[in-house]
Design a protein around this motif. Sequence first.
Motif, PDB file in Angstrom:
ATOM      1  N   ALA A   1       2.508   0.481  -4.257  1.00 15.17           N
ATOM      2  CA  ALA A   1       1.421   1.081  -5.035  1.00 15.17           C
ATOM      3  C   ALA A   1       1.823   2.404  -5.692  1.00 15.17           C
ATOM      4  O   ALA A   1       1.572   2.599  -6.896  1.00 15.17           O
ATOM      5  CB  ALA A   1       0.190   1.268  -4.150  1.00 15.17           C
TER       6      ALA A   1
ATOM      7  N   PRO B   1     -10.127  -1.785  -9.328  1.00 10.92           N
ATOM      8  CA  PRO B   1     -10.276  -2.356  -7.984  1.00 10.92           C
ATOM      9  C   PRO B   1     -11.289  -3.496  -7.987  1.00 10.92           C
ATOM     10  O   PRO B   1     -12.207  -3.536  -8.805  1.00 10.92           O
ATOM     11  CB  PRO B   1     -10.755  -1.176  -7.145  1.00 10.92           C
ATOM     12  CG  PRO B   1     -11.422  -0.264  -8.126  1.00 10.92           C
ATOM     13  CD  PRO B   1     -10.659  -0.414  -9.405  1.00 10.92           C
TER      14      PRO B   1
ATOM     15  N   VAL C   1      -4.352  -3.969  -0.896  1.00 10.99           N
ATOM     16  CA  VAL C   1      -4.024  -3.446  -2.229  1.00 10.99           C
ATOM     17  C   VAL C   1      -5.047  -3.770  -3.309  1.00 10.99           C
ATOM     18  O   VAL C   1      -4.918  -3.267  -4.426  1.00 10.99           O
ATOM     19  CB  VAL C   1      -2.645  -3.972  -2.690  1.00 10.99           C
ATOM     20  CG1 VAL C   1      -1.551  -3.473  -1.775  1.00 10.99           C
ATOM     21  CG2 VAL C   1      -2.632  -5.486  -2.757  1.00 10.99           C
TER      22      VAL C   1
ATOM     23  N   LEU D   1       0.813  -1.217   0.000  1.00 11.97           N
ATOM     24  CA  LEU D   1       0.000   0.000   0.000  1.00 11.97           C
ATOM     25  C   LEU D   1       0.846   1.266   0.000  1.00 11.97           C
ATOM     26  O   LEU D   1       0.573   2.207  -0.761  1.00 11.97           O
ATOM     27  CB  LEU D   1      -0.928  -0.016   1.215  1.00 11.97           C
ATOM     28  CG  LEU D   1      -1.855   1.199   1.375  1.00 11.97           C
ATOM     29  CD1 LEU D   1      -2.814   1.304   0.198  1.00 11.97           C
ATOM     30  CD2 LEU D   1      -2.634   1.113   2.679  1.00 11.97           C
TER      31      LEU D   1
ATOM     32  N   LEU E   1      -3.481   0.546  -7.124  1.00 10.14           N
ATOM     33  CA  LEU E   1      -4.264  -0.487  -6.469  1.00 10.14           C
ATOM     34  C   LEU E   1      -5.086  -1.240  -7.511  1.00 10.14           C
ATOM     35  O   LEU E   1      -5.286  -0.758  -8.617  1.00 10.14           O
ATOM     36  CB  LEU E   1      -5.188   0.113  -5.409  1.00 10.14           C
ATOM     37  CG  LEU E   1      -4.518   0.962  -4.327  1.00 10.14           C
ATOM     38  CD1 LEU E   1      -5.570   1.541  -3.396  1.00 10.14           C
ATOM     39  CD2 LEU E   1      -3.498   0.145  -3.547  1.00 10.14           C
TER      40      LEU E   1
ATOM     41  N   GLY F   1      -8.224  -2.949  -3.488  1.00 15.31           N
ATOM     42  CA  GLY F   1      -9.174  -1.872  -3.729  1.00 15.31           C
ATOM     43  C   GLY F   1     -10.496  -2.039  -3.031  1.00 15.31           C
ATOM     44  O   GLY F   1     -11.199  -1.053  -2.757  1.00 15.31           O
TER      45      GLY F   1
ATOM     46  N   ALA G   1      -2.186  -5.307  -9.042  1.00  9.90           N
ATOM     47  CA  ALA G   1      -1.302  -5.025  -7.909  1.00  9.90           C
ATOM     48  C   ALA G   1      -1.413  -6.115  -6.844  1.00  9.90           C
ATOM     49  O   ALA G   1      -0.400  -6.565  -6.288  1.00  9.90           O
ATOM     50  CB  ALA G   1      -1.640  -3.665  -7.310  1.00  9.90           C
ATOM     51  N   ALA G   2      -2.629  -6.560  -6.559  1.00 12.89           N
ATOM     52  CA  ALA G   2      -2.810  -7.625  -5.572  1.00 12.89           C
ATOM     53  C   ALA G   2      -2.162  -8.925  -6.043  1.00 12.89           C
ATOM     54  O   ALA G   2      -1.552  -9.645  -5.254  1.00 12.89           O
ATOM     55  CB  ALA G   2      -4.302  -7.839  -5.304  1.00 12.89           C
TER      56      ALA G   2
END
Length: 329
Positions: A146, A272, A258, A142, A178, A260, A182-183
């Motif tokens: 990010a 997200p 991360v 985060l 995010l 969203g 990203a996750a």
Amino acid sequence: MSTPIQAHDLGHPHVLAIAKRQRLHDALFYRVSQAFAVLVLMALIGIIVTLFINAWPAFREFGFAFIWTAEWDVVNEQFGALMAIIGTLATSAIAMIIGVPLAFGIALFLSETCPVWLRRPLGTAVELLAAIPSIIYGMFGLFVFAPLFADYFQIPVQELMAGMPIIGAIFGGVPNGLGILAAGIILSFMVLPYMAAVTRDVFEVVPQILRESAYGLGATTTEVVRHVVMPYAFKGVVGAVMLGLGRALGETMAVTFVIGNAHRIPETINAPGVSITSALANEFAESFGMHMHTLFALGFLLFILTFVVLALARLLILRVEEGKGSKGY
């Protein structure tokens, strides 16, 4: 040093007492180990039953349509699991696409080509990644990853692919660092040490004489890995991948930081979204009534999803082993 028992001593009372005591020890060891196995099985059954009992009101209310319904309205108590399932599968798939090749390359380097003086410290460094708590990965994602991801990847990629018919749409969305992609990347770093460590250990179990025989026949390192190491270690490699996939499917805090946390179907990989675990982490503490039952239903679906994935992996191993047997390997 004990004297060996001769044939004419078998009827001696002392020998009979020793044999009886050994049989008693064997029976006790068998029962204790059996109890441990049954205990694990009972715990698993208890988890399944608890999840199902608490999830049943949601399944009774919404039926099987709960699985493919794309709605999450807490106020009106209208719930569907489709968005969370898509987010879970998407982030796990991205993590596997990135993590599996990296883990395989790391394990291959450590077991086949790494200098001896570097093998131990580098292997230890990779394994230490597994000791980092999940929430630390989330905070790193985060607050550090990010912003860098948005400035140095999302924005340049969107500018480069702007106007492209399909790829441009896939990488669209607001570049805030995010989202699903990203996750998935954070998850890949989390599952990497587990897969790399297990794969390395499996490669090192391959008998050295097999490698030396292949090299003696003139095989290159690539040929040794392809024709000797991989066939011998195939089960272990699949097990390492399944271990990483199970970790990716069940990861909670890092994804929550991360992804969203938007209950909607992501239109792009930068958009997200929400996963099953992030929904549970965000909403379970304040849930009640039907909302709580739907969260239990999400947990039950995650359990079923993980079980199906592991069953398919086991089936894949069996099919490959049958194929090897039919070819006379």
